[in-house]
Design a protein around this motif. Sequence first.
Motif, mmCIF file in Angstrom:
data_model
loop_
_atom_site.group_PDB
_atom_site.id
_atom_site.type_symbol
_atom_site.label_atom_id
_atom_site.label_comp_id
_atom_site.label_asym_id
_atom_site.label_seq_id
_atom_site.Cartn_x
_atom_site.Cartn_y
_atom_site.Cartn_z
ATOM 1 N N ALA A 205 25.929 -28.359 -17.225
ATOM 2 C CA ALA A 205 25.334 -28.923 -18.614
ATOM 3 C C ALA A 205 25.072 -27.854 -19.689
ATOM 4 O O ALA A 205 25.157 -28.021 -20.979
ATOM 5 C CB ALA A 205 24.029 -29.773 -18.331
ATOM 6 N N GLU A 206 24.689 -26.833 -19.043
ATOM 7 C CA GLU A 206 24.514 -25.579 -19.949
ATOM 8 C C GLU A 206 25.737 -25.153 -20.618
ATOM 9 O O GLU A 206 25.528 -24.811 -21.748
ATOM 10 C CB GLU A 206 23.716 -24.455 -18.999
ATOM 11 C CG GLU A 206 23.341 -23.359 -20.050
ATOM 12 C CD GLU A 206 22.781 -22.325 -18.998
ATOM 13 O OE1 GLU A 206 23.141 -21.065 -19.120
ATOM 14 O OE2 GLU A 206 21.593 -22.637 -18.394
ATOM 15 N N ALA A 207 26.975 -25.153 -19.654
ATOM 16 C CA ALA A 207 27.958 -24.733 -20.278
ATOM 17 C C ALA A 207 28.856 -25.601 -21.386
ATOM 18 O O ALA A 207 29.395 -24.996 -22.260
ATOM 19 C CB ALA A 207 29.087 -24.459 -19.259
ATOM 20 N N THR A 208 28.467 -26.918 -21.277
ATOM 21 C CA THR A 208 29.294 -27.772 -21.976
ATOM 22 C C THR A 208 28.208 -28.432 -23.243
ATOM 23 O O THR A 208 28.614 -28.834 -24.204
ATOM 24 C CB THR A 208 29.674 -28.985 -21.219
ATOM 25 O OG1 THR A 208 28.592 -29.513 -20.744
ATOM 26 C CG2 THR A 208 30.801 -28.685 -20.217
ATOM 27 N N LEU B 136 26.293 -30.884 -22.761
ATOM 28 C CA LEU B 136 26.199 -32.406 -22.509
ATOM 29 C C LEU B 136 24.668 -32.859 -21.783
ATOM 30 O O LEU B 136 24.447 -31.991 -21.147
ATOM 31 C CB LEU B 136 27.517 -33.002 -21.585
ATOM 32 C CG LEU B 136 29.015 -32.666 -22.166
ATOM 33 C CD1 LEU B 136 29.717 -33.111 -21.116
ATOM 34 C CD2 LEU B 136 29.183 -33.545 -23.304
ATOM 35 N N GLY B 137 24.497 -33.943 -22.286
ATOM 36 C CA GLY B 137 23.140 -34.207 -21.657
ATOM 37 C C GLY B 137 23.561 -34.616 -20.128
ATOM 38 O O GLY B 137 24.688 -35.290 -19.710
ATOM 39 N N GLN B 138 22.425 -34.764 -19.394
ATOM 40 C CA GLN B 138 22.577 -34.939 -17.835
ATOM 41 C C GLN B 138 23.028 -36.502 -17.482
ATOM 42 O O GLN B 138 24.110 -36.349 -16.732
ATOM 43 C CB GLN B 138 21.288 -34.734 -17.256
ATOM 44 C CG GLN B 138 21.417 -34.672 -15.704
ATOM 45 C CD GLN B 138 20.725 -33.831 -15.037
ATOM 46 O OE1 GLN B 138 19.514 -33.364 -15.527
ATOM 47 N NE2 GLN B 138 20.479 -33.934 -13.548
ATOM 48 N N ALA B 139 22.650 -37.345 -18.244
ATOM 49 C CA ALA B 139 22.955 -38.524 -18.106
ATOM 50 C C ALA B 139 24.552 -38.900 -18.431
ATOM 51 O O ALA B 139 25.390 -39.410 -17.578
ATOM 52 C CB ALA B 139 22.216 -39.589 -18.656
ATOM 53 N N ASN B 140 24.900 -38.409 -19.439
ATOM 54 C CA ASN B 140 26.469 -38.481 -19.971
ATOM 55 C C ASN B 140 27.448 -37.561 -19.221
ATOM 56 O O ASN B 140 28.353 -37.923 -18.583
ATOM 57 C CB ASN B 140 26.325 -37.881 -21.450
ATOM 58 C CG ASN B 140 27.901 -37.983 -22.025
ATOM 59 O OD1 ASN B 140 28.632 -39.002 -21.581
ATOM 60 N ND2 ASN B 140 28.148 -37.278 -23.038
#
Length: 120
Positions: free
Chosen positions: A47-50, A52-56
């Motif tokens: 999530a940190e690298a991309t 993106l939100g956790q659900a997505n």
Amino acid sequence: MPETRPLRADPALLAAVADYFKVLSETSRLQILTCLKSGPMNVMEIAEATGLGQANLSKHLKVLTQAGILSRQPKGTSAYYEIADPMIFEFCELACDRVSQRVQQQAESLQALRERATVF
């Protein structure tokens, strides 16, 4: 260069190939694959690298895992994801090279048209 085989006309096989391409047709999934190239990561690291939100992210990780592209290894309270088949990177590099070549050819064609247009 590996030997190429013609695609078989088996509709079930072609459907499976189409489904595989669908999995790879999402930018977020390609981002995930790119960040996992350096090795296994847990959801928070991905999530940190991309961004993106956790659900997505969880949705995309599930799709990639079900497709056999990623594997999931539980470790303590976390799960680590890693590339199940490193061949995916060769496949993606081949696709990126082809797209890059096509974009370069289009840019050259456009430049040639501009040069001809300024002559008139």
